[in-house]
Design a protein around this motif. Structure first.
Motif, PDB file in Angstrom:
ATOM      1  N   GLY A  77      22.913 -36.534 -42.179  1.00 50.75           N
ATOM      2  CA  GLY A  77      22.267 -37.077 -43.284  1.00 50.75           C
ATOM      3  C   GLY A  77      22.511 -36.469 -44.583  1.00 50.75           C
ATOM      4  O   GLY A  77      21.669 -36.252 -45.483  1.00 50.75           O
ATOM      5  N   ARG A  78      23.644 -35.853 -44.721  1.00 54.66           N
ATOM      6  CA  ARG A  78      24.226 -35.212 -45.906  1.00 54.66           C
ATOM      7  C   ARG A  78      24.916 -36.340 -46.803  1.00 54.66           C
ATOM      8  O   ARG A  78      26.048 -36.104 -46.969  1.00 54.66           O
ATOM      9  N   TYR A  79      24.159 -37.261 -47.197  1.00 57.61           N
ATOM     10  CA  TYR A  79      24.709 -38.382 -47.764  1.00 57.61           C
ATOM     11  C   TYR A  79      25.575 -38.093 -49.284  1.00 57.61           C
ATOM     12  O   TYR A  79      26.637 -38.680 -49.425  1.00 57.61           O
ATOM     13  N   ALA A  80      24.980 -37.259 -50.097  1.00 59.82           N
ATOM     14  CA  ALA A  80      25.613 -36.762 -51.437  1.00 59.82           C
ATOM     15  C   ALA A  80      27.079 -36.442 -50.934  1.00 59.82           C
ATOM     16  O   ALA A  80      27.964 -36.640 -51.675  1.00 59.82           O
ATOM     17  N   GLU A  81      26.926 -35.321 -50.069  1.00 59.91           N
ATOM     18  CA  GLU A  81      28.297 -34.780 -49.676  1.00 59.91           C
ATOM     19  C   GLU A  81      29.265 -35.878 -49.147  1.00 59.91           C
ATOM     20  O   GLU A  81      30.170 -35.726 -49.251  1.00 59.91           O
ATOM     21  N   ALA A  82      28.768 -36.692 -48.127  1.00 62.76           N
ATOM     22  CA  ALA A  82      29.422 -37.819 -47.700  1.00 62.76           C
ATOM     23  C   ALA A  82      30.185 -38.603 -48.939  1.00 62.76           C
ATOM     24  O   ALA A  82      31.338 -39.042 -48.502  1.00 62.76           O
ATOM     25  N   VAL A  83      29.347 -38.840 -49.548  1.00 70.62           N
ATOM     26  CA  VAL A  83      29.945 -39.850 -50.729  1.00 70.62           C
ATOM     27  C   VAL A  83      31.003 -39.076 -51.565  1.00 70.62           C
ATOM     28  O   VAL A  83      31.933 -39.578 -51.511  1.00 70.62           O
ATOM     29  N   ASP A  84      30.787 -37.836 -51.969  1.00 69.19           N
ATOM     30  CA  ASP A  84      31.696 -37.074 -52.449  1.00 69.19           C
ATOM     31  C   ASP A  84      33.104 -36.832 -51.611  1.00 69.19           C
ATOM     32  O   ASP A  84      34.163 -36.987 -52.148  1.00 69.19           O
ATOM     33  N   GLN A  85      32.816 -36.741 -50.256  1.00 70.73           N
ATOM     34  CA  GLN A  85      33.974 -36.643 -49.468  1.00 70.73           C
ATOM     35  C   GLN A  85      34.837 -37.949 -49.348  1.00 70.73           C
ATOM     36  O   GLN A  85      36.158 -37.927 -49.413  1.00 70.73           O
ATOM     37  N   PHE A  86      34.195 -39.360 -49.206  1.00 69.31           N
ATOM     38  CA  PHE A  86      34.579 -40.460 -49.159  1.00 69.31           C
ATOM     39  C   PHE A  86      35.437 -40.706 -50.318  1.00 69.31           C
ATOM     40  O   PHE A  86      36.516 -41.458 -50.485  1.00 69.31           O
ATOM     41  N   ARG A  87      34.691 -40.237 -51.355  1.00 66.33           N
ATOM     42  CA  ARG A  87      35.476 -40.341 -52.814  1.00 66.33           C
ATOM     43  C   ARG A  87      36.536 -39.709 -53.106  1.00 66.33           C
ATOM     44  O   ARG A  87      37.664 -40.317 -53.513  1.00 66.33           O
ATOM     45  N   ASN A  88      36.639 -38.603 -52.800  1.00 64.98           N
ATOM     46  CA  ASN A  88      37.789 -37.727 -52.607  1.00 64.98           C
ATOM     47  C   ASN A  88      39.097 -38.270 -51.677  1.00 64.98           C
ATOM     48  O   ASN A  88      40.195 -38.270 -52.238  1.00 64.98           O
ATOM     49  N   PHE A  89      38.575 -38.912 -50.604  1.00 62.27           N
ATOM     50  CA  PHE A  89      39.312 -39.392 -49.664  1.00 62.27           C
ATOM     51  C   PHE A  89      39.921 -40.860 -50.284  1.00 62.27           C
ATOM     52  O   PHE A  89      41.249 -40.863 -50.306  1.00 62.27           O
ATOM     53  N   SER A  90      39.104 -41.693 -50.793  1.00 64.02           N
ATOM     54  CA  SER A  90      39.808 -42.753 -51.714  1.00 64.02           C
ATOM     55  C   SER A  90      40.728 -42.348 -52.592  1.00 64.02           C
ATOM     56  O   SER A  90      41.894 -42.861 -52.938  1.00 64.02           O
ATOM     57  N   SER A  91      40.426 -41.343 -53.506  1.00 65.16           N
ATOM     58  CA  SER A  91      41.320 -40.754 -54.487  1.00 65.16           C
ATOM     59  C   SER A  91      42.598 -40.279 -54.059  1.00 65.16           C
ATOM     60  O   SER A  91      43.772 -40.491 -54.808  1.00 65.16           O
ATOM     61  N   PHE A  92      42.565 -39.778 -53.103  1.00 64.14           N
ATOM     62  CA  PHE A  92      43.901 -39.202 -52.319  1.00 64.14           C
ATOM     63  C   PHE A  92      44.865 -40.586 -52.037  1.00 64.14           C
ATOM     64  O   PHE A  92      46.147 -40.370 -52.466  1.00 64.14           O
ATOM     65  N   PHE A  93      44.223 -41.633 -51.718  1.00 67.56           N
ATOM     66  CA  PHE A  93      45.130 -42.615 -51.524  1.00 67.56           C
ATOM     67  C   PHE A  93      45.668 -43.223 -52.613  1.00 67.56           C
ATOM     68  O   PHE A  93      46.750 -43.956 -52.685  1.00 67.56           O
ATOM     69  N   LEU A  94      44.930 -43.049 -53.651  1.00 62.08           N
ATOM     70  CA  LEU A  94      45.364 -43.629 -55.085  1.00 62.08           C
ATOM     71  C   LEU A  94      46.434 -42.961 -55.615  1.00 62.08           C
ATOM     72  O   LEU A  94      47.467 -43.268 -56.145  1.00 62.08           O
ATOM     73  N   LEU A  95      46.421 -41.365 -55.282  1.00 61.88           N
ATOM     74  CA  LEU A  95      47.436 -40.608 -55.545  1.00 61.88           C
ATOM     75  C   LEU A  95      48.665 -40.713 -54.943  1.00 61.88           C
ATOM     76  O   LEU A  95      49.789 -40.281 -55.072  1.00 61.88           O
ATOM     77  N   HIS A  96      48.616 -41.193 -53.488  1.00 59.41           N
ATOM     78  CA  HIS A  96      49.603 -41.141 -52.577  1.00 59.41           C
ATOM     79  C   HIS A  96      49.546 -42.361 -51.619  1.00 59.41           C
ATOM     80  O   HIS A  96      48.930 -42.504 -50.589  1.00 59.41           O
ATOM     81  N   PRO A  97      49.908 -43.485 -52.337  1.00 60.73           N
ATOM     82  CA  PRO A  97      49.946 -44.754 -51.974  1.00 60.73           C
ATOM     83  C   PRO A  97      50.888 -45.083 -50.709  1.00 60.73           C
ATOM     84  O   PRO A  97      50.776 -46.011 -49.966  1.00 60.73           O
TER      85      PRO A  97
END
Length: 232
Positions: A77-97
C-alpha cells in the motif's frame, strides 16, 4: 514448484555463493530476486522488498528486480513509493533501450508481458489512486507519455480517454477511444458511444452501440447493457 520448499534451497545457494557472485549458473542477484518472488507469492511483501533491494545493491541495472521492487511497494500500500519506483524503472529503459530483460511473467494470469509497458501502466494506475494528492493533469501526462511510447497499445489509449473524460475533454476523449477501438479494444467502442451521447450526437451514439452489440454477440459476450442503451 512449491514456493515453501523452494525457499531453503535458494537460501542455501546464497550461503554457498561466493561474495563476488561467481561459481554457479545463476548470479547472486538472481538468487535474491527469486527469493523475493517466493516471499511475495506468500504475501510476505516486506521480506520480498528486502530481497529485491539486495539484488539491486549487487546489480543496480537488474531491471527485473527494479520492477519487482515496485510490486513489493504496491503490495504494502505504499503507492507513492511504488509510483517513484516504476517511474525510475521506465526511465532506466529510456536510457538503456537495448536492455534485453524486457519480458516478465505476469503473476496475475501466468502469461508473459512487456515489463516496460507493465511498468508504465502500474505507474499511471497508482498515480490515479493517489488523487487528489496527485493532480489530474499529472495523471493525464502519465498516460499520454505511455501512449506515445507504446502507440499500438489499445489499453493505454482507452485509459487516456478515461482521464480526458474525467477532465471534461469530450472531443479528445472520443479521439482516444476511437484510436483504442481501431487497435482492437471492444470496451473502447462502448466508451466512444457514451461520449457521443454526451456530445448530443444521438444517431452516431446509437450506431456505435449497435455495432458494439453485434460485436459482443459474435464473441458470445453479454449484450444486455448495450440493448438497454439502444432502447433509450
Amino acid at each position: 514448484g512449491d514456493v515453501h520448499s523452494a525457499i531453503p534451497y535458494i537460501q542455501q545457494a546464497l550461503r554457498s555463493e561466493r561474495p563476488d557472485g561467481s561459481g554457479g549458473n545463476r548470479s547472486r542477484e538472481e538468487f535474491h530476486n527469486s527469493l523475493g518472488l517466493c516471499y511475495r507469492n506468500l504475501g510476505r511483501a516486506a521480506e520480498a522488498e528486502l530481497q529485491f533491494k539486495l539484488a539491486l545493491r549487487i546489480n543496480p541495472a537488474f531491471a527485473t528486480a527494479m520492477f519487482n521492487l515496485g510490486l513489493a511497494y504496491q503490495d504494502q500500500g505504499r503507492y507513492a513509493e511504488a509510483v517513484d519506483q516504476f517511474r525510475n524503472f521506465s526511465s532506466f529503459f529510456l536510457l538503456h533501450p537495448t536492455n534485453t530483460s524486457s519480458e516478465i511473467v505476469l503473476a496475475e494470469d501466468g502469461g508473459r508481458g512487456d515489463m516496460r509497458l507493465q511498468g508504465l501502466v502500474r505507474e499511471c494506475d497508482l498515480l490515479q489512486l493517489l488523487q487528489p494528492a496527485a493532480p489530474l493533469q499529472e495523471v493525464l501526462d502519465c498516460w499520454q507519455r505511455a501512449a506515445e511510447l507504446f502507440p499500438l497499445s489499445e489499453v493505454l489509449h482507452n485509459e487516456l480517454g478515461n482521464v480526458l473524460l474525467q477532465m471534461g475533454e469530450l472531443e479528445r476523449a472520443l479521439q482516444a477511444y476511437e484510436q483504442s477501438f481501431r487497435l482492437g479494444s471492444p470496451v473502447a467502442q462502448i466508451n466512444a458511444g457514451h461520449v457521443l451521447e454526451l456530445l448530443g450526437e444521438t444517431a452516431a451514439s446509437q450506431q456505435t452501440f449497435a455495432a458494439a452489440a453485434d460485436s459482443a454477440r459474435n464473441r458470445s459476450l453479454p449484450t444486455f447493457h448495450l440493448r438497454v442503451r439502444l432502447a433509450v
